[in-house]
Design a protein around this motif. Structure first.
Motif, PDB file in Angstrom:
ATOM      1  N   GLY A 143     107.321  92.032-131.499  1.00  0.00           N
ATOM      2  CA  GLY A 143     109.069  91.322-130.514  1.00  0.00           C
ATOM      3  C   GLY A 143     108.711  90.983-128.874  1.00  0.00           C
ATOM      4  O   GLY A 143     107.172  91.364-128.425  1.00  0.00           O
ATOM      5  N   PRO A 144     109.883  90.927-128.221  1.00  0.00           N
ATOM      6  CA  PRO A 144     109.266  90.313-126.523  1.00  0.00           C
ATOM      7  C   PRO A 144     108.670  92.052-126.274  1.00  0.00           C
ATOM      8  O   PRO A 144     109.894  93.168-125.987  1.00  0.00           O
ATOM      9  N   VAL A 145     108.299  91.685-125.438  1.00  0.00           N
ATOM     10  CA  VAL A 145     107.624  93.184-124.353  1.00  0.00           C
ATOM     11  C   VAL A 145     108.860  93.732-123.674  1.00  0.00           C
ATOM     12  O   VAL A 145     109.084  95.180-123.140  1.00  0.00           O
ATOM     13  N   SER A 146     109.850  91.958-122.986  1.00  0.00           N
ATOM     14  CA  SER A 146     110.910  92.956-122.106  1.00  0.00           C
ATOM     15  C   SER A 146     112.142  93.246-122.786  1.00  0.00           C
ATOM     16  O   SER A 146     112.627  93.982-122.188  1.00  0.00           O
ATOM     17  N   LYS A 147     111.553  93.292-124.320  1.00  0.00           N
ATOM     18  CA  LYS A 147     112.665  94.620-125.283  1.00  0.00           C
ATOM     19  C   LYS A 147     112.440  95.369-125.184  1.00  0.00           C
ATOM     20  O   LYS A 147     113.078  96.177-125.454  1.00  0.00           O
ATOM     21  N   VAL A 148     111.108  95.236-125.932  1.00  0.00           N
ATOM     22  CA  VAL A 148     110.132  96.680-126.833  1.00  0.00           C
ATOM     23  C   VAL A 148     110.253  97.898-126.043  1.00  0.00           C
ATOM     24  O   VAL A 148     110.449  98.777-126.097  1.00  0.00           O
TER      25      VAL A 148
END
Length: 143
Positions: free
Chosen positions: A94-99
């Motif tokens: 997943g995207p780092v901005s969500k993880v």
């Protein structure tokens, strides 16, 4: 209390380095097995920690530690390892901005655990802040 001995300074340092951990981890886990990435990270942490202990002359015989310290440090190590394995796999998928924000739900979880298991006293700022962390993580994850 001198600033260098302040828990707040170290907590802010922890947050800053956690942000770098997410960024560098996302870049580093691309194209390799996430478990191998976690192992490499662990070896690096071991080396850095050993170097700090050596430079500061803080090596001590672990045989003098009480059994409950050993127990909880081993359990903490297991929990850390499992957390890192999950975190790197999540970064890979997943995207780092969500993880990273979802990972920070650990803050709200530790508030609850501290209240239940350590007998810490709740406060309005703690409960409001914890609720805002949960709300923010939900907004980031769902939208």
């Amino acid at each position: 209390m001198p600033l260098r001995d302040s828990w707040l300074l170290f907590a802010l340092g922890s947050a800053f380095f956690a942000a770098l951990t997410a960024l560098f981890g996302k870049l580093g886990v691309a194209g390799i097995n996430s478990n191998l990435a976690t192992f490499i990270r662990t070896v690096v942490i071991l080396g850095v920690t050993a170097a700090i202990l050596s430079v500061r002359g803080e090596w001590a015989r672990p045989s003098g530690l009480p059994w409950h310290s050993w127990l909880f440090l081993v359990l903490s190590g297991i929990a850390t390892g499992l957390s890192w394995l999950c975190y790197y796999r999540a970064l890979q998928l997943g995207p780092v901005s969500k993880v990273a924000p979802i990972d920070k739900l650990s803050v709200a979880m530790v508030i609850v655990l501290g209240l239940v298991f350590l007998g810490e006293k709740p406060s309005v700022p703690m409960l409001v802040g914890g609720g805002l962390i949960v709300a923010g993580a939900m907004v980031i994850a769902l939208f």
